[in-house]
Design an enzyme around this catalytic site. Structure first.
Site, PDB file in Angstrom:
ATOM      1  N   GLY A  14       0.790  -1.241   0.000  1.00 29.05           N
ATOM      2  CA  GLY A  14       0.000   0.000   0.000  1.00 29.05           C
ATOM      3  C   GLY A  14       0.816   1.281   0.000  1.00 29.05           C
ATOM      4  O   GLY A  14       0.269   2.361   0.178  1.00 29.05           O
ATOM      5  N   SER A  20       2.971   8.540   1.333  1.00 28.48           N
ATOM      6  CA  SER A  20       2.187   7.412   1.852  1.00 28.48           C
ATOM      7  C   SER A  20       2.581   7.067   3.284  1.00 28.48           C
ATOM      8  O   SER A  20       3.772   7.064   3.616  1.00 28.48           O
ATOM      9  CB  SER A  20       2.434   6.159   1.002  1.00 28.48           C
ATOM     10  OG  SER A  20       2.039   6.347  -0.328  1.00 28.48           O
ATOM     11  N   ILE A  21       1.581   6.733   4.093  1.00 30.86           N
ATOM     12  CA  ILE A  21       1.876   6.273   5.460  1.00 30.86           C
ATOM     13  C   ILE A  21       2.740   5.016   5.405  1.00 30.86           C
ATOM     14  O   ILE A  21       3.683   4.866   6.193  1.00 30.86           O
ATOM     15  CB  ILE A  21       0.561   6.033   6.239  1.00 30.86           C
ATOM     16  CG1 ILE A  21      -0.160   7.372   6.462  1.00 30.86           C
ATOM     17  CG2 ILE A  21       0.840   5.327   7.560  1.00 30.86           C
ATOM     18  CD1 ILE A  21      -1.522   7.254   7.122  1.00 30.86           C
ATOM     19  N   VAL A  66      -5.286  -6.879  -4.244  1.00 32.99           N
ATOM     20  CA  VAL A  66      -5.906  -7.712  -3.196  1.00 32.99           C
ATOM     21  C   VAL A  66      -7.372  -8.041  -3.469  1.00 32.99           C
ATOM     22  O   VAL A  66      -7.979  -8.792  -2.708  1.00 32.99           O
ATOM     23  CB  VAL A  66      -5.782  -7.081  -1.782  1.00 32.99           C
ATOM     24  CG1 VAL A  66      -4.335  -7.012  -1.337  1.00 32.99           C
ATOM     25  CG2 VAL A  66      -6.454  -5.705  -1.734  1.00 32.99           C
ATOM     26  N   TYR A 156     -16.741  10.477   5.364  1.00 30.88           N
ATOM     27  CA  TYR A 156     -15.970   9.226   5.511  1.00 30.88           C
ATOM     28  C   TYR A 156     -16.881   8.024   5.231  1.00 30.88           C
ATOM     29  O   TYR A 156     -16.440   7.005   4.720  1.00 30.88           O
ATOM     30  CB  TYR A 156     -15.307   9.144   6.882  1.00 30.88           C
ATOM     31  CG  TYR A 156     -14.122   8.181   6.889  1.00 30.88           C
ATOM     32  CD1 TYR A 156     -13.062   8.371   6.008  1.00 30.88           C
ATOM     33  CD2 TYR A 156     -14.077   7.096   7.752  1.00 30.88           C
ATOM     34  CE1 TYR A 156     -11.982   7.499   5.993  1.00 30.88           C
ATOM     35  CE2 TYR A 156     -12.998   6.218   7.746  1.00 30.88           C
ATOM     36  CZ  TYR A 156     -11.959   6.428   6.862  1.00 30.88           C
ATOM     37  OH  TYR A 156     -10.897   5.558   6.846  1.00 30.88           O
ATOM     38  N   LYS A 163     -13.763   0.428   8.141  1.00 36.48           N
ATOM     39  CA  LYS A 163     -12.694   0.471   9.152  1.00 36.48           C
ATOM     40  C   LYS A 163     -13.162  -0.175  10.459  1.00 36.48           C
ATOM     41  O   LYS A 163     -12.355  -0.793  11.167  1.00 36.48           O
ATOM     42  CB  LYS A 163     -12.227   1.903   9.398  1.00 36.48           C
ATOM     43  CG  LYS A 163     -11.413   2.520   8.251  1.00 36.48           C
ATOM     44  CD  LYS A 163     -10.134   1.761   7.926  1.00 36.48           C
ATOM     45  CE  LYS A 163      -9.174   2.579   7.054  1.00 36.48           C
ATOM     46  NZ  LYS A 163      -8.022   1.772   6.590  1.00 36.48           N
ATOM     47  N   THR A 194      -2.199  12.567   2.023  1.00 36.88           N
ATOM     48  CA  THR A 194      -1.656  11.537   1.123  1.00 36.88           C
ATOM     49  C   THR A 194      -2.528  11.514  -0.123  1.00 36.88           C
ATOM     50  O   THR A 194      -3.479  12.274  -0.238  1.00 36.88           O
ATOM     51  CB  THR A 194      -1.706  10.122   1.762  1.00 36.88           C
ATOM     52  OG1 THR A 194      -3.077   9.718   1.860  1.00 36.88           O
ATOM     53  CG2 THR A 194      -1.079  10.093   3.136  1.00 36.88           C
ATOM     54  N   SER A 196      -4.625   9.397  -0.685  1.00 43.73           N
ATOM     55  CA  SER A 196      -5.938   8.956  -0.213  1.00 43.73           C
ATOM     56  C   SER A 196      -6.757  10.073   0.415  1.00 43.73           C
ATOM     57  O   SER A 196      -7.939   9.891   0.680  1.00 43.73           O
ATOM     58  CB  SER A 196      -5.793   7.851   0.835  1.00 43.73           C
ATOM     59  OG  SER A 196      -5.932   6.601   0.252  1.00 43.73           O
TER      60      SER A 196
HETATM   61  C1  IMJ Z   1     -11.473  10.128   3.528  1.00 40.34           C
HETATM   62  C2  IMJ Z   1     -12.766  10.513   3.174  1.00 40.34           C
HETATM   63  C3  IMJ Z   1     -13.486  11.442   3.920  1.00 40.34           C
HETATM   64  C4  IMJ Z   1     -12.924  12.016   5.038  1.00 40.34           C
HETATM   65  C5  IMJ Z   1     -11.633  11.642   5.391  1.00 40.34           C
HETATM   66  C6  IMJ Z   1     -10.894  10.698   4.636  1.00 40.34           C
HETATM   67  N1  IMJ Z   1     -10.820  12.036   6.413  1.00 40.34           N
HETATM   68  C7  IMJ Z   1      -9.627  11.396   6.345  1.00 40.34           C
HETATM   69  C8  IMJ Z   1      -9.625  10.560   5.234  1.00 40.34           C
HETATM   70  C9  IMJ Z   1     -11.230  13.042   7.415  1.00 40.34           C
HETATM   71  C10 IMJ Z   1      -8.494  11.572   7.299  1.00 40.34           C
HETATM   72  C11 IMJ Z   1      -8.482   9.667   4.739  1.00 40.34           C
HETATM   73  N2  IMJ Z   1      -8.643   8.294   5.274  1.00 40.34           N
HETATM   74  C12 IMJ Z   1      -8.469   8.106   6.687  1.00 40.34           C
HETATM   75  C13 IMJ Z   1      -8.950   7.202   4.475  1.00 40.34           C
HETATM   76  O1  IMJ Z   1      -9.072   6.109   5.004  1.00 40.34           O
HETATM   77  C14 IMJ Z   1      -9.146   7.329   3.023  1.00 40.34           C
HETATM   78  C15 IMJ Z   1      -9.605   6.306   2.275  1.00 40.34           C
HETATM   79  C16 IMJ Z   1      -9.988   6.386   0.879  1.00 40.34           C
HETATM   80  C17 IMJ Z   1      -9.705   7.477   0.064  1.00 40.34           C
HETATM   81  C18 IMJ Z   1     -10.117   7.457  -1.268  1.00 40.34           C
HETATM   82  C19 IMJ Z   1      -9.892   8.621  -2.190  1.00 40.34           C
HETATM   83  C20 IMJ Z   1      -9.981   8.265  -3.649  1.00 40.34           C
HETATM   84  C21 IMJ Z   1     -10.970   7.175  -3.973  1.00 40.34           C
HETATM   85  N3  IMJ Z   1     -11.289   6.264  -3.039  1.00 40.34           N
HETATM   86  C22 IMJ Z   1     -10.827   6.329  -1.737  1.00 40.34           C
HETATM   87  N4  IMJ Z   1     -11.089   5.287  -0.920  1.00 40.34           N
HETATM   88  C23 IMJ Z   1     -10.668   5.307   0.349  1.00 40.34           C
HETATM   89  O2  IMJ Z   1     -11.442   7.091  -5.126  1.00 40.34           O
END
Ligand code: IMJ
Length: 256
Positions: A14, A20-21, A66, A156, A163, A194, A196
């Site tokens: 990942g 990236s973390i 995966v 989120y 999660k 990142t 993400s």
């Molecule tokens: C992601 C979405 C909404 C709010 C968010 C985040 N906040 C944080 C994140 C406040 C910190 C980042 N995060 C913790 C994640 O787990 C991100 C997961 C993610 C990000 C994307 C972006 C692009 C895409 N799909 C994704 N799926 C998961 O197409």
């Protein structure tokens, strides 16, 4: 440079780029003498991850998406040839459909829900089952989670649900694999800029709020996460499994 992870083979899944973390964790592990192996999802990610593998002293680079059992199985077959045994795995993989992070949660489709669960939670089960075979002397499996599993964060959405499933998965895997000396834990990271988090609207505001409210009055950085990961990947955490540790400058303890 220390020797906490000397002669330890650690799989990093990942890492995408220097932000990236997973790369923050990889750097900390390298500094402690680990041998790393990197995976990338597909052709689109290959060049970026190759750069990281080169920075890590020409670490092996293996492809694994995966979402396919066959690819997870093939990865560990290749690893058996490449390194023989594994001591650690870093699972830093998550994905939800973009539309599910932009609309209201109530509008999540069945397909989008299953996709987020599949990539972000089930993948840890598949990886752990295969990793076990390469960990005859025990090992440490570490994943990344976010406080959106415990409390509602705007946007989120389905990732929060995934999660929560991932965190329960950590406990059930820890119970199953404990007798084999394999520990399974998660770090719940504060928000980090990142790839993400790039698409998230108002992410800058979120970072500012965290900086103002967190007891340590600053953002979580890759060094914070790398150092916590060293604890979990090394013998320092020999008595810890099934645990979720917040590495978020204390943000999660605040009520308001
Ligand atoms: C992601 C979405 C909404 C709010 C968010 C985040 N906040 C944080 C994140 C406040 C910190 C980042 N995060 C913790 C994640 O787990 C991100 C997961 C993610 C990000 C994307 C972006 C692009 C895409 N799909 C994704 N799926 C998961 O197409």
């Amino acid at each position: 440079m220390g020797e906490l992870l000397k002669n330890r083979n650690i799989l990093i899944m990942g890492a995408r780029n220097k932000w990236s973390i997973a790369w923050g964790i990889a750097k900390a592990a390298l500094d402690e003498g680990a041998n790393l192996i990197f995976t990338y999802q597909g052709d689109r990610e290959k060049d970026g991850v190759k750069e990281l593998a080169d920075l890590a002293g020409g670490a092996p680079l293996l492809q694994c998406d995966v979402s396919y059992d066959e690819q997870v199985e093939a990865l560990f077959k290749n690893l058996k040839q490449e390194v023989g045994t594994l001591h650690g795995v870093v699972h830093a993989i998550a994905h939800a459909k973009k539309e599910d992070l932009q609309d209201s949660f109530v509008n999540t489709s069945r397909d989008g829900f299953l996709h987020a669960m599949n990539i972000s939670a089930y993948s840890l089960v598949a990886v752990a089952r295969m990793a076990k075979e390469l960990m005859p002397g025990g090992g440490s499996i570490l994943t990344l989670t976010y406080m959106g599993s415990e409390k509602v964060f705007p946007g989120y959405n389905v990732m929060g649900v995934a999660k929560a499933a991932l965190e329960a998965t950590v406990r059930y895997l820890a119970s199953d694999l404990g007798p084999d000396g394999i520990r399974v834990n998660a770090i719940s990271a504060g928000p980090v800029k990142t790839i993400s988090s790039r698409v998230i609207k108002d992410f800058g505001t979120i970072l500012d709020v965290v900086e103002q409210k967190a007891p340590l009055r600053r953002r979580t950085d890759l060094e914070d996460l790398g150092k916590a990961a060293l604890f979990y990947l090394s013998d320092l955490s020999s008595g810890v499994t099934g645990e979720i540790t917040h590495v978020d400058c204390g943000f999660n303890i605040m009520g308001i």
